[in-house]
Design an enzyme around this catalytic site. Sequence first.
Site: not given
Ligand code: FRU
Length: 480
Positions: A32, A206
Amino acid sequence: MNFDPSTLTVHPYAPHHRPELHFAPEKNWINDPNGLIFMNGQYHLFFQHNPFGTDWGHMSWGHAVSRDLLHWKELPVALPEDDEAMIFSGCCVLDFQNTSGLGTLEHPPLIALYTAHHDQTGLQTQNLAYSLDEGQNWAKYGVVLDEGIRDFRDPKVFWHESTQRWIMAVVLAEHRQVALYASLDLKSWEKQSTFGPAGHTGGIWEVPELLELQDDAGQSHWVVKVDLNPGGPQGGSGCQYFVGQFDGQTFTPTQKARWLDYGKDFYAAITFANLEGRTVWLAWMNNWQYARTHTTGQYSGNMSLPRELYLLNTSEGLVLAQTPIRELDGLWEPIEVPSETQLRAVQHKDLLALKKAVLDLHVQMNSTDQSVYGLVLHCAGQLEWALEFDHLNHTLTLTRQGTVDEEGFQGQHTAPMVSMGVQDVRLILDHSSLEVFVDGGKLVFTEMFFPQEGESRLSVYARSGNVSVHVLHARTPPLV
Ligand code: FRU
């Protein structure tokens, strides 16, 4: 995470897959985008990063900067994991009134709010870190929000002018809920409300965001964007949005959920903070379905192009449209392409050939009723993808083929097509990425592909009906 490394498909490191204008790390894993913010003429991109390998793990915030959103310089890791916790996704804000007291009014602190994933317990808390030198050096302040739960993550914060408070959107992932909190100082947070479950709930939620946008009639609306995994429109992860109202405490949707992108590879988008006059976001260009089993060897993952957001009134209600940022205009050089191409069923004609698969193409395709026609890309003689407009069934289908044979990679990815007249298509290729913006960005497909090295050929075909293709622009970087 349950993950069997023996299933990893490592593709040989292929320099011709590295994008020119999309951010990709020098090496190792990314997911992300985090903490996107504009400050003093620079765009900052923080991102989920494993500084030690090409698979997910040791999550930390990497850092890159750009002056035009297209050319990025990678800087040292900003927020490394520590003995207690990994640094999961979150945001940055400029605390311009120094509400936190961590800087001064003359030198407001840059504040990061992120999820600390506590390795021993699996608990997730929202933590604060701050920087007094524009993100080069950071001090971890500590936990600012702890509900004693797991699956509580991805804070995105903004300053809410009318209530003079900071508002945080954060997910209760398993509950498929977005929780809203408020704060006067970024350090103590009070719960206001929850939104959801609603819309698409086939996977955990998310990376939420609550943002205000004006529509094309100048009226203000609020939008909740939230991603889900799995349960996306084409399998694996995906992202949806709701248009509604926000009264300072509660978000109330006024429309049903819509998908943000009908391709497979657009996840975890967040907007740039501190940007006046326009709203721009970018996403991780991948899908959790295969992100960890597919790597290009030296690095794994890249971001989408930054996109500007618009809320448009349409016959279907308000639609969030995305267009490539204007910084792209005039960047590349025009290439020779016939400005008009006519086809009838069943014909196939080449539009252009490229030494490398990098292209910004804008076309309008006009057809008689009942036409089925499309664009197709071959690289080194291999069919990589085809984009087919079907006026019989009112669908637009992106078929991804290529040579990558992991589960979920190849396939037909279909979206309902609303506009049935002339099809306006902007298409951007950057070696291993395809972004398609149809009808002024009301319908978007984002997908990766990993072609063999060799000439790329873009053609147009008609299965039924007559089609004319009018080229508005075709550009590519000069060959060096
Ligand atoms: C989304 C996610 C988020 C988390 C991060 C961990 O892709 O799963 O929810 O904070 O990636 O790398």
